[in-house]
Design a protein around this motif. Structure first.
Motif, short mmCIF file in Angstrom:
data_model
loop_
_atom_site.label_atom_id
_atom_site.label_comp_id
_atom_site.label_asym_id
_atom_site.label_seq_id
_atom_site.Cartn_x
_atom_site.Cartn_y
_atom_site.Cartn_z
N GLU A 132 0.83 -1.21 0.00
CA GLU A 132 0.00 0.00 0.00
C GLU A 132 0.87 1.27 0.00
N ARG A 133 2.13 1.11 0.36
CA ARG A 133 3.02 2.28 0.34
C ARG A 133 3.52 2.51 -1.08
N LEU A 134 3.77 3.75 -1.42
CA LEU A 134 4.35 4.02 -2.73
C LEU A 134 5.69 3.29 -2.83
N SER A 135 5.95 2.71 -3.98
CA SER A 135 7.25 2.06 -4.19
C SER A 135 8.31 3.15 -4.44
N PHE A 136 9.57 2.79 -4.40
CA PHE A 136 10.62 3.77 -4.68
C PHE A 136 10.48 4.32 -6.10
N ASP A 137 10.15 3.44 -7.06
CA ASP A 137 9.99 3.92 -8.45
C ASP A 137 8.88 4.98 -8.52
N GLU A 138 7.79 4.72 -7.79
CA GLU A 138 6.68 5.69 -7.82
C GLU A 138 7.10 7.00 -7.17
N ILE A 139 7.82 6.92 -6.05
CA ILE A 139 8.27 8.15 -5.37
C ILE A 139 9.21 8.94 -6.29
N VAL A 140 10.11 8.22 -6.94
CA VAL A 140 11.09 8.90 -7.80
C VAL A 140 10.37 9.56 -8.98
N ARG A 141 9.41 8.86 -9.54
CA ARG A 141 8.70 9.42 -10.69
C ARG A 141 7.96 10.72 -10.30
N VAL A 142 7.26 10.65 -9.17
CA VAL A 142 6.53 11.84 -8.73
C VAL A 142 7.51 12.97 -8.40
N THR A 143 8.61 12.65 -7.75
CA THR A 143 9.58 13.69 -7.38
C THR A 143 10.17 14.35 -8.62
N ARG A 144 10.42 13.55 -9.66
CA ARG A 144 10.97 14.12 -10.89
C ARG A 144 10.00 15.16 -11.47
N LEU A 145 8.71 14.85 -11.39
CA LEU A 145 7.73 15.81 -11.90
C LEU A 145 7.73 17.08 -11.04
N PHE A 146 7.78 16.88 -9.71
CA PHE A 146 7.83 18.06 -8.84
C PHE A 146 9.07 18.91 -9.14
N ALA A 147 10.19 18.25 -9.38
CA ALA A 147 11.42 19.00 -9.68
C ALA A 147 11.21 19.84 -10.94
N GLY A 148 10.50 19.27 -11.90
CA GLY A 148 10.22 20.02 -13.13
C GLY A 148 9.32 21.21 -12.88
N LEU A 149 8.58 21.18 -11.78
CA LEU A 149 7.67 22.28 -11.45
C LEU A 149 8.31 23.29 -10.50
N GLY A 150 9.60 23.10 -10.19
CA GLY A 150 10.30 24.11 -9.38
C GLY A 150 10.71 23.64 -8.00
N VAL A 151 10.36 22.41 -7.63
CA VAL A 151 10.78 21.93 -6.30
C VAL A 151 12.27 21.61 -6.32
N SER A 152 13.01 22.19 -5.36
CA SER A 152 14.45 21.92 -5.31
C SER A 152 14.86 21.27 -3.99
N LYS A 153 13.95 21.30 -3.01
CA LYS A 153 14.29 20.76 -1.70
C LYS A 153 13.36 19.61 -1.34
N ILE A 154 13.97 18.56 -0.80
CA ILE A 154 13.17 17.39 -0.40
C ILE A 154 13.47 17.08 1.05
N ARG A 155 12.45 16.73 1.79
CA ARG A 155 12.67 16.19 3.14
C ARG A 155 12.02 14.82 3.21
N ILE A 156 12.80 13.85 3.66
CA ILE A 156 12.30 12.50 3.83
C ILE A 156 11.89 12.35 5.29
N THR A 157 10.65 11.90 5.52
CA THR A 157 10.16 11.86 6.88
C THR A 157 9.18 10.70 7.06
#
Ligand code: SAM
Ligand code: SF4
Ligand code: SF4
Length: 347
Positions: free
Chosen positions: A58-83
């Motif tokens: 039920e948790r997002l897989s690493f591939d899913e997290i990476v894919r979503v993060t790549r899209l966010f990066a394209g939208l201007g996100v430069s900082k990530i916090r893992i929590t």
């Protein structure tokens, strides 16, 4: 995955929400479980041994997290916090950090942890590309530590984790200390004294009404101004400028040159006006506020084969519609009893 990758224009106008706030930080909760039971976050009476946490599928897989993060990066996100929950309970976290660190546009990856497992992972996390850690530590007194952690862990192990992290170069290390009146406020000076003169920065967090189960009352919160006064009497300090727009802590520097402390005053001095953060829960829900009552599901669409353009549309709509300023309106409207829990959404 390659057919889903869209070519983003080289300069994309930053997404803005309804208050004209840009989106620049993504907080990713990689794990809903925790090895602590801090009463202000996951009280034992609710999160007991029979509580149903997410299954791993039920948790997002690493591939899913990476894919979503790549899209966010394209939208201007430069900082990530893992929590989380406790992110170091997620098996293979180092691999995820490595993948995230290779995403173009991601400049800073930080981790928030209770520190219990940090000692054994710090060097590998640094080598994989983690830049910084924030470690939660509420007291240096064993008994009070135990009260604040729900009887789990030990302050000695957290301190050992902090040392390992420093040796690994995960600097600057920040300490998050939630202060609850009548429980650990008396230990604030001891914490400051312990870390003064080191490169470790203590930040006191006002106890907040996150979630619905910690029985928060405003009288439990010690306003930062009170702590500032208390600490200044022992070690005079002066306010300093925030490091960057959107930094949540107000900073104070010791006049004797022994470093600084920070204060996160979500209750007494809200900072919604500069809030540029979005949160992704471990099961793939997107939340635009720590005090949100509902999120937007990304996991369903991800697993149904949505393409990147469509995902971008969803994210853009969510941020574009955002009006959140819970901490600013808390006092006028009272709290809400429908908020999602902090361990789930990611602190
Ligand atoms: N388990 C990790 C940890 O404790 O660092 C990461 C997740 S935890 C939810 C993130 C941060 O939220 C911690 O620093 C914790 O102290 C803070 N937090 C949790 N509940 C809170 C509350 N009711 N008020 C203020 N801060 C809170
Ligand atoms: Fe766990 Fe962190 Fe919540 Fe404490 S604050 S229960 S360590 S998630
Ligand atoms: Fe951001 Fe919501 Fe916190 Fe305000 S209350 S600072 S909008 S997370």
């Amino acid at each position: 995955m390659s057919e889903n990758i869209i070519n983003l224009p080289t300069s994309i106008p930053l997404l803005r929400d309804q208050q004209q706030r840009p989106l620049s930080d993504l907080r990713i909760s990689v794990m809903d479980r925790c090895n602590f039971r801090c009463p202000y976050c996951m009280p034992e009476d609710k999160y007991h041994e029979h509580f149903k946490f997410l299954d791993s599928t039920e948790r997002l897989s690493f591939d899913e997290i990476v894919r979503v993060t790549r899209l966010f990066a394209g939208l201007g996100v430069s900082k990530i916090r893992i929590t989380g929950g406790e992110p170091l309970l997620r098996p293979g976290l180092t691999d995820l950090i490595g993948d995230l660190s290779r995403i173009e546009g991601i400049e800073d990856i930080a981790l928030t942890s209770n520190g219990i497992l940090l000692g054994q992972h710090a060097a590998a996390l640094r080598a994989a590309g983690l830049n910084r850690v924030t470690v939660s530590l509420d007291s240096l007194d064993d008994e009070v530590f135990s009260l604040m952690s729900g009887g789990r862990g030990s302050k000695d192990r957290v301190l050992a984790g902090i040392s390992e992290a420093a040796q690994a170069g995960l600097m600057p290390i920040k300490i998050n200390t939630v202060i609850k009146r009548g429980v650990n406020n008396q230990g604030a000076l001891e914490l400051v004294e312990y870390f003064r003169g080191s490169d470790v920065i203590v930040r006191f967090i006002e106890y907040m009404d996150v979630g619905t189960i910690n029985h928060w009352q405003e009288t439990d919160t010690v306003p930062s101004a009170e702590l500032v006064q208390h600490i200044s009497q022992r070690w005079p300090m002066t306010p300093v400028e925030r490091n960057y727009h959107g930094e949540v802590a107000s900073r104070y520097r010791f006049l004797d040159g022994q470093g600084e402390v920070g204060f996160i005053s979500s209750v007494s001095d809200p900072f919604c006006g500069s809030c540029t953060r979005i949160r992704l829960s471990s099961d793939g829900q997107l939340f635009t506020c720590l005090f949100a009552t509902a999120g937007t599901d990304l996991k369903g669409p991800l697993r149904d084969g949505i393409n990147d353009n469509e995902l971008l549309q969803i994210i853009g709509r969510v941020w574009g519609a955002r009006e959140d300023r819970y901490s600013e309106v808390r006092a006028e409207q009272g709290g809400s009893d429908k908020k999602v829990e902090m361990y789930y959404i990611g602190g």
